[in-house]
Design a protein around this motif. Structure first.
Motif, short mmCIF file in Angstrom:
data_model
loop_
_atom_site.label_atom_id
_atom_site.label_comp_id
_atom_site.label_asym_id
_atom_site.label_seq_id
_atom_site.Cartn_x
_atom_site.Cartn_y
_atom_site.Cartn_z
N VAL A 94 -29.02 147.41 13.20
CA VAL A 94 -30.28 147.75 13.88
C VAL A 94 -30.09 149.15 14.94
CG1 VAL A 94 -32.24 147.16 15.47
CG2 VAL A 94 -31.20 145.46 13.70
N ASN A 95 -29.13 149.37 15.61
CA ASN A 95 -28.80 149.95 16.70
C ASN A 95 -28.57 151.42 15.93
OD1 ASN A 95 -26.45 151.19 18.93
ND2 ASN A 95 -28.31 150.40 19.55
N SER A 96 -27.96 151.63 14.78
CA SER A 96 -27.58 152.74 14.21
C SER A 96 -28.94 153.23 13.48
CB SER A 96 -26.67 152.50 12.88
OG SER A 96 -27.27 151.55 12.03
N VAL A 97 -29.72 152.23 13.07
CA VAL A 97 -31.12 152.91 12.48
C VAL A 97 -31.94 153.28 13.85
CG1 VAL A 97 -33.23 152.07 11.12
CG2 VAL A 97 -31.03 151.36 10.55
N VAL A 98 -32.29 152.74 14.50
CA VAL A 98 -33.35 152.69 15.57
C VAL A 98 -32.71 153.62 16.66
CG1 VAL A 98 -34.58 151.62 17.22
CG2 VAL A 98 -34.23 150.34 15.28
N SER A 101 -31.85 150.97 22.45
CA SER A 101 -31.45 149.61 22.89
C SER A 101 -31.60 148.70 22.03
CB SER A 101 -31.83 149.45 24.22
OG SER A 101 -31.10 150.25 25.27
N THR A 102 -30.66 147.76 21.57
CA THR A 102 -31.04 146.57 20.81
C THR A 102 -30.39 145.27 21.66
OG1 THR A 102 -30.52 147.86 19.05
CG2 THR A 102 -30.53 145.51 18.62
N GLN A 103 -31.19 144.19 21.53
CA GLN A 103 -30.57 143.24 22.41
C GLN A 103 -31.09 141.96 21.72
OE1 GLN A 103 -32.31 144.99 25.89
NE2 GLN A 103 -34.29 143.25 26.10
N LEU A 104 -30.02 140.86 22.33
CA LEU A 104 -30.11 139.54 21.62
C LEU A 104 -30.40 138.59 23.02
CD1 LEU A 104 -29.75 137.72 19.13
CD2 LEU A 104 -27.43 137.21 20.14
N SER A 105 -31.51 137.70 22.79
CA SER A 105 -31.76 136.74 24.15
C SER A 105 -32.15 135.45 23.65
CB SER A 105 -32.80 137.56 24.71
OG SER A 105 -34.16 137.69 24.04
N VAL A 106 -32.01 134.35 24.53
CA VAL A 106 -32.46 133.03 24.40
C VAL A 106 -33.41 132.47 25.57
CG1 VAL A 106 -30.35 132.43 22.91
CG2 VAL A 106 -30.41 132.28 25.49
N LEU A 107 -34.34 131.76 25.27
CA LEU A 107 -35.02 131.12 26.18
C LEU A 107 -34.33 129.97 27.07
CD1 LEU A 107 -37.92 131.08 27.30
CD2 LEU A 107 -38.23 129.00 25.94
N ALA A 108 -34.25 130.37 28.50
CA ALA A 108 -33.81 129.67 29.35
C ALA A 108 -34.93 128.92 30.28
CB ALA A 108 -32.76 130.19 30.10
N VAL A 115 -28.30 137.81 26.19
CA VAL A 115 -26.76 137.45 25.57
C VAL A 115 -26.23 138.51 25.05
CG1 VAL A 115 -25.94 136.02 23.65
CG2 VAL A 115 -27.98 135.29 24.75
N GLU A 116 -26.89 139.55 24.72
CA GLU A 116 -25.79 140.69 24.19
C GLU A 116 -26.87 141.91 24.23
OE1 GLU A 116 -23.56 142.84 24.03
OE2 GLU A 116 -22.38 141.51 22.91
N ARG A 117 -26.14 143.22 24.35
CA ARG A 117 -27.16 144.49 24.36
C ARG A 117 -26.16 145.63 23.99
NH1 ARG A 117 -27.69 148.56 28.28
NH2 ARG A 117 -30.00 149.26 28.48
N LEU A 118 -26.88 146.40 23.03
CA LEU A 118 -26.09 147.52 22.56
C LEU A 118 -27.18 148.60 22.92
CD1 LEU A 118 -25.18 146.40 19.10
CD2 LEU A 118 -23.82 146.16 21.14
N ALA A 209 -37.19 129.00 17.11
CA ALA A 209 -36.60 130.05 17.30
C ALA A 209 -35.27 129.76 18.16
CB ALA A 209 -37.41 131.00 18.60
N VAL A 210 -33.99 130.24 17.73
CA VAL A 210 -32.48 130.28 18.19
C VAL A 210 -32.66 131.22 19.33
CG1 VAL A 210 -30.15 130.12 17.69
CG2 VAL A 210 -31.94 129.13 15.98
N ALA A 211 -33.13 132.63 18.89
CA ALA A 211 -32.93 133.48 19.75
C ALA A 211 -34.14 134.60 19.31
CB ALA A 211 -31.55 134.23 19.37
N ALA A 212 -34.18 135.58 20.21
CA ALA A 212 -35.15 136.94 19.89
C ALA A 212 -34.04 138.23 19.86
CB ALA A 212 -36.12 136.95 21.00
N LEU A 213 -34.60 139.01 18.77
CA LEU A 213 -33.82 140.12 18.42
C LEU A 213 -35.03 141.32 18.93
CD1 LEU A 213 -31.14 141.53 17.37
CD2 LEU A 213 -32.25 141.61 15.26
N THR A 214 -34.38 141.93 19.62
CA THR A 214 -35.41 143.22 20.21
C THR A 214 -34.87 144.48 20.23
OG1 THR A 214 -36.21 141.44 21.95
CG2 THR A 214 -36.39 143.61 22.32
#
Length: 245
Positions: A94-98, A101-108, A115-118, A209-214
């Motif tokens: 995704v990061n190479s296409v867009v 910033s691309t990021q992964l998150s979860v609900l707390a 959780v991760e960010r590129l 939802a296990v996570a969100a991709l943004t």
């Protein structure tokens, strides 16, 4: 485990110090102890013990930071070993296409945990950092996580909010219903005026939802449809990998 005069266990006081490192930028030992609300003697003794264990480090100029051992332990948590590992190759695509910033998150319970960010050189401003928590009701990632949340996760989040946004804010209720219907969320200019957040859920077999991709893109980006397609493809890929584990 020994308790203080107030009845607070040593581990609880040590955790207050570690939490204070997260909220106070590059504090001195004295500033850290004060931020944690600990007596000076107790705080200094705990800082020394945490340094000996590798859980805190103090730089040459006296600034305190989290020690490398904390990072090493964090890498063994299921959220890193399974979710992050499964998602990272797809996030890189995704990061190479867009090219943003691309990021992964979860609900707390406190909000949305990153959780991760590129990122990319020249990407639009994105204040999210790994291990940061951001408001679920003001972010696109939060909206997809709330819209597709497991009942227990949603209950835990609502319990931490005061007042409860899902009973106080009818606009949020309508937005979450629309997110469930269209399968993604896009919010413009709420966290940063120049940017827009575009998010899709990573779903399990129960459509939870296990996570969100943004992706965080310029507010008026002409490539939103392309970004959405890349996110949806990646989300399906992550879901497939997680189900195979």
């Amino acid at each position: 485990m020994a308790n203080s005069a107030s009845g607070e266990a040593v581990l609880e006081r040590a955790l207050r110090l570690l939490d204070a490192v997260k909220t106070a930028p590059s504090p001195s030992v004295a500033e850290l102890v004060a931020a944690a609300g600990l007596p000076r003697t107790t705080g200094y003794r705990l800082v020394r013990s945490l340094r000996e264990l590798g859980l805190l480090e103090v730089s040459a100029d006296g600034a305190v930071c989290v020690g490398r051992r904390v990072w090493e332990l964090a890498q063994q948590a299921p959220i890193s070993r399974t979710l992050r590992t499964a998602a990272l190759p797809f996030m890189q695509d995704v990061n190479s296409v867009v090219q943003q910033s691309t990021q992964l998150s979860v609900l707390a319970p406190e909000g949305v945990l990153i959780v991760e960010r590129l990122s990319r050189h020249g990407a639009v401003v994105n204040p999210a950092e790994v291990a940061d928590t951001m408001p679920a009701d003001r972010t696109s990632m939060g909206h997809v996580l709330l819209a597709f949340a497991a009942p227990a996760a949603l209950k835990a989040w609502r319990h931490q909010q005061s007042p409860d946004p899902l009973t106080e804010d009818s606009r949020l209720q309508r937005e979450l219903a629309e997110v469930r219907a269209r399968g993604h969320s896009m919010l413009k200019g709420l966290i940063n005026e120049e940017s827009a957040g575009l998010s899709v859920p990573v779903l399990d077999q129960r459509r939870t939802a296990v996570a969100a991709l943004t992706v965080v893109v310029p507010r008026d980006s002409p490539d939103l449809l392309q970004s959405l397609a890349a996110l949806q493809t990646a989300s399906r890929g992550i879901s497939r990998v997680l189900q195979e584990k």
